[in-house]
Each structure stands twice: as C-alpha cells, then as structure tokens.
Design a protein around this motif. Structure first.
Motif, PDB file in Angstrom:
ATOM      1  N   LEU A  61       6.845  17.302  16.576  1.00 16.69           N
ATOM      2  CA  LEU A  61       6.986  16.812  15.205  1.00 16.69           C
ATOM      3  C   LEU A  61       8.446  16.530  14.885  1.00 16.69           C
ATOM      4  O   LEU A  61       8.774  15.511  14.252  1.00 16.69           O
ATOM      5  CB  LEU A  61       6.414  17.836  14.229  1.00 16.69           C
ATOM      6  CG  LEU A  61       4.899  18.055  14.260  1.00 16.69           C
ATOM      7  CD1 LEU A  61       4.503  19.187  13.312  1.00 16.69           C
ATOM      8  CD2 LEU A  61       4.149  16.784  13.892  1.00 16.69           C
ATOM      9  N   GLU A  62       9.308  17.425  15.305  1.00 19.37           N
ATOM     10  CA  GLU A  62      10.744  17.239  15.053  1.00 19.37           C
ATOM     11  C   GLU A  62      11.260  15.982  15.753  1.00 19.37           C
ATOM     12  O   GLU A  62      12.041  15.207  15.177  1.00 19.37           O
ATOM     13  CB  GLU A  62      11.505  18.479  15.511  1.00 19.37           C
ATOM     14  CG  GLU A  62      11.228  19.702  14.630  1.00 19.37           C
ATOM     15  CD  GLU A  62      11.559  21.032  15.290  1.00 19.37           C
ATOM     16  OE1 GLU A  62      11.426  22.064  14.611  1.00 19.37           O
ATOM     17  OE2 GLU A  62      11.937  21.030  16.485  1.00 19.37           O
ATOM     18  N   ARG A  63      10.809  15.767  16.973  1.00 19.55           N
ATOM     19  CA  ARG A  63      11.261  14.587  17.725  1.00 19.55           C
ATOM     20  C   ARG A  63      10.737  13.299  17.082  1.00 19.55           C
ATOM     21  O   ARG A  63      11.460  12.304  16.966  1.00 19.55           O
ATOM     22  CB  ARG A  63      10.805  14.691  19.175  1.00 19.55           C
ATOM     23  CG  ARG A  63      11.318  13.552  20.034  1.00 19.55           C
ATOM     24  CD  ARG A  63      10.781  13.604  21.447  1.00 19.55           C
ATOM     25  NE  ARG A  63      11.201  12.438  22.195  1.00 19.55           N
ATOM     26  CZ  ARG A  63      10.624  12.015  23.323  1.00 19.55           C
ATOM     27  NH1 ARG A  63       9.608  12.709  23.853  1.00 19.55           N
ATOM     28  NH2 ARG A  63      11.049  10.920  23.934  1.00 19.55           N
ATOM     29  N   ILE A  64       9.458  13.316  16.676  1.00 19.44           N
ATOM     30  CA  ILE A  64       8.874  12.131  16.040  1.00 19.44           C
ATOM     31  C   ILE A  64       9.638  11.771  14.771  1.00 19.44           C
ATOM     32  O   ILE A  64       9.959  10.602  14.530  1.00 19.44           O
ATOM     33  CB  ILE A  64       7.381  12.385  15.736  1.00 19.44           C
ATOM     34  CG1 ILE A  64       6.589  12.466  17.042  1.00 19.44           C
ATOM     35  CG2 ILE A  64       6.802  11.291  14.833  1.00 19.44           C
ATOM     36  CD1 ILE A  64       5.204  13.082  16.885  1.00 19.44           C
ATOM     37  N   LYS A  65       9.951  12.774  13.982  1.00 18.88           N
ATOM     38  CA  LYS A  65      10.672  12.521  12.734  1.00 18.88           C
ATOM     39  C   LYS A  65      12.050  11.929  13.006  1.00 18.88           C
ATOM     40  O   LYS A  65      12.530  11.058  12.269  1.00 18.88           O
ATOM     41  CB  LYS A  65      10.797  13.819  11.944  1.00 18.88           C
ATOM     42  CG  LYS A  65      11.400  13.650  10.561  1.00 18.88           C
ATOM     43  CD  LYS A  65      11.343  14.937   9.765  1.00 18.88           C
ATOM     44  CE  LYS A  65      11.893  14.732   8.354  1.00 18.88           C
ATOM     45  NZ  LYS A  65      11.804  15.996   7.552  1.00 18.88           N
ATOM     46  N   GLN A  66      12.695  12.384  14.061  1.00 19.22           N
ATOM     47  CA  GLN A  66      14.051  11.930  14.371  1.00 19.22           C
ATOM     48  C   GLN A  66      14.083  10.555  15.024  1.00 19.22           C
ATOM     49  O   GLN A  66      14.975   9.743  14.746  1.00 19.22           O
ATOM     50  CB  GLN A  66      14.737  12.948  15.294  1.00 19.22           C
ATOM     51  CG  GLN A  66      15.053  14.278  14.646  1.00 19.22           C
ATOM     52  CD  GLN A  66      15.544  15.308  15.653  1.00 19.22           C
ATOM     53  OE1 GLN A  66      15.606  15.040  16.855  1.00 19.22           O
ATOM     54  NE2 GLN A  66      15.903  16.486  15.177  1.00 19.22           N
ATOM     55  N   GLU A  67      13.088  10.261  15.889  1.00 16.26           N
ATOM     56  CA  GLU A  67      13.194   9.086  16.752  1.00 16.26           C
ATOM     57  C   GLU A  67      12.280   7.920  16.366  1.00 16.26           C
ATOM     58  O   GLU A  67      12.447   6.815  16.914  1.00 16.26           O
ATOM     59  CB  GLU A  67      12.918   9.488  18.207  1.00 16.26           C
ATOM     60  CG  GLU A  67      13.914  10.503  18.754  1.00 16.26           C
ATOM     61  CD  GLU A  67      13.676  10.826  20.221  1.00 16.26           C
ATOM     62  OE1 GLU A  67      13.068   9.982  20.923  1.00 16.26           O
ATOM     63  OE2 GLU A  67      14.080  11.921  20.660  1.00 16.26           O
TER      64      GLU A  67
END
Length: 337
Positions: free
Chosen positions: A209-215
């Motif tokens: 989730l953190e990666r999706i939000k960032q990238e």
C-alpha cells in the motif's frame, strides 16, 4: 465504558439486490452469511428505498451478487436517484456494454469493481474459471471512464495473490481510476484456511500500500477499508496500521439489507435484526437488538478494556467471527484475555 451514540438512521446502507452472479469467486463473502428465499420484488425494493429516504439515510450502495444481473436494476437505481440518495455501485463490470455504460453514467458518479490478479489468466481462474472475465472487466471499466465516471478498484487479498498487489494496481492505473482498496480474504468456509493472511503477509500488504501510494500517482486514495486490529501485529507496527485502517462502522454508521430483505449490521454478519417485509426500515434500525452495539458488547472483552479502543474499534469483528465459525481461533491479543 465507551458507548456508541447511534444516529436516527445509518449514514450508509449496503443494499444487496440479488444473490445471482455470473462469477463463482471462492472467497465471496455471500457464502459466509447468505440468506435464502425469494428476493425483494421491484415494488418491495422501491418501498424500502422510500423508507430509507424518510429515515434520513444519506448513501446507498447497490451490491450483490452482481447487481447488473437483476433485470429491474436500472428501475431501482433511477428510483433511488430520484429520491436524492448518494448512490454507488459494486459490480464485476463484465456486463457493461455501451448501452449499459450510457445508463450507468446517467445515474452514478462512480463504481467499484474487483481485480484479483495482474494477468488475465489468473484473474479468470480466481473468479471461478470464467474465460475472458478479466478482459470484459477492463472493457467495462474503460467504457464508463470514457463517459466521465470514476472507478474504484478493490482487491480481495489472500495468500494466492497478496504479493501481486503493486502489479495489480499498476495494471489498473489510469486517469479516472481514482481509488485503490485492499480487503483481506474473509474465511467463508473451512476449506479456505490456507488462504488466510498471517502477520508476515499482512505486513507485506502494508508495504505494498505504501509503495502504491508513492509510485502510482493516478490514485487519489489508497485504502484498507477492512480494518486490522492493532493487536494482530507487533506493537512497533501499530502506528503504521492506524494510518491505513478505516474504522469499522458496523452497528451505528451502516447496515446491510439482503436480497430477501433481512437487515444485518454488515454483509458478513448473520446477526439478523429483522426483515423489512415484517417491519419498516426505521423500526428495524431502532430495534433493541442493536443494544449490544451501543454498549460495545459485540466486541471481545479484551477490546472493551483496551486503551486503543476508540481508534482501533476491534478491527473487523466479523472477519474474526467468520474464522471462529469455521473452527479457527484468531491469533490476536483480544481473543486471549
């Protein structure tokens, strides 16, 4: 003891208009709490919508089964729109042809659909071995986007797909697909025990989730609407989890109406409050059968004593109930005390 102040009407009603579906997903939560019998007729469903409007309900989400498989779906949706509801739709999107997309765009600002894998072959297998399901879903999504609707994507996450979350999000990312949600597999039958996410998998979900939000910037929101209790994860991850959880509103902010007219606290719950064929919507919402929710008695004793109760709210209590119903004890602190 914390008490929940229940409003005169739920903010949000999950209206399951049919059990029928053109998919056979092994994880479908309808298998956990499915009602049986004749579904509400067109007139009964319209009267229910009238009663919900009179009670003060703000938002109605049409769900199923597959709502678009119900022949009078648009008659019900048009009636709800006329009444002034904020209306939403959950659909697998595979039945959306050009005519259906035109009609949807005239009624709904957005819809939510499911993506289960990053490849067509695996997605089609997971929806019950339906060839072409992934491509029809994608075509349906593109049709409504072309007409100005917004789309939310939800991934039911289990051990067979949790490592694909970023790839699924990337495949679905495009302008207009504005929300990406992740829900955890609910154990609908004892045969699904090997798909339930443990602590390592849940931590990896948070990382995804953190990666999706960032990238992937085309997503305005990335969400975890099926809340995880803090005590399921090591203490050092509680603040991280708090940032993602959407606290459960079962019992005071929402309810579910089954295709047969049963009112329950949420789609996962078999705690039947009553049936709208026997009592009106407001009478059911004001029933004394909700008292256990007002006094937090629907949560385990350890939750009621916990200092994190106001923000955690026990996570998804029916996630745990489904595990218990299938013969498993949730491995969280709230069930040990």
């Amino acid at each position: 003891m914390l008490e929940i102040i229940r409003p005169s009407a739920p903010f949000y009603v999950q209206f399951e208009v049919t059990d029928a579906c053109n998919h056979r997903c092994f994880f479908c939560y309808n298998e956990a709490a499915k009602s049986r019998g004749a579904q509400l007729s067109t007139d009964e469903a319209k009267r229910l919508l009238d009663q919900m409007r009179e009670a003060g309900v703000f938002s109605v989400n049409f769900n199923g089964g597959e709502p678009l498989s119900r022949p009078d779906f648009f008659e019900l949706a048009e009636h709800a729109k006329t009444l002034g509801f904020d209306i939403h739709l959950n659909t697998n999107a595979t039945l959306i042809d050009d005519d259906t997309a035109d009609r949807l765009a005239g009624l709904f600002p957005s819809l939510c659909t499911s993506a289960l894998a990053a490849t067509p072959e695996k997605h089609d297998k997971l929806v019950g071995g339906v060839p072409g399901a992934f491509m029809r879903m994608q075509a349906g999504v593109n049709r409504v986007l072309k007409r100005g609707m917004m789309v939310e994507v939800n991934v039911c996450t289990f051990k067979g797909n949790y490592q694909e979350l970023f790839d699924i999000a990337a495949v679905m990312a495009r302008p207009g697909v504005h929300v990406f949600c992740v829900t955890r597999y609910i154990m609908a039958s004892p045969t699904g025990a090997d798909q339930v996410l443990g602590v390592p998998e849940t931590l990896e979900v948070l990382s995804s989730l953190e990666r999706i939000k960032q990238e992937l910037p085309t997503y305005n929101e990335v969400k975890l609407p099926g809340p995880v209790p803090y005590c399921e994860l090591p203490p050092e991850h509680h603040a991280r989890l708090q940032a993602w959880n959407t606290p459960c509103q079962a019992g005071y902010g929402l309810c579910r109406i089954s295709p047969q007219g049963d009112m329950t606290p949420c789609p996962l719950s078999d705690h039947k409050i009553g049936n709208i064929r026997e009592q009106g919507f407001s009478a059911l919402w004001q029933s004394s059968r909700w008292d256990s929710f007002t006094h937090i008695e629907h949560l385990p004793t350890a939750c009621r004593k916990c200092e994190d109760l106001q923000s955690c709210r026990g996570g998804c209590i029916y996630y745990d109930d489904c595990l218990v119903a299938c013969g498993h004890t949730p491995q969280t602190r709230k069930w040990i005390s």
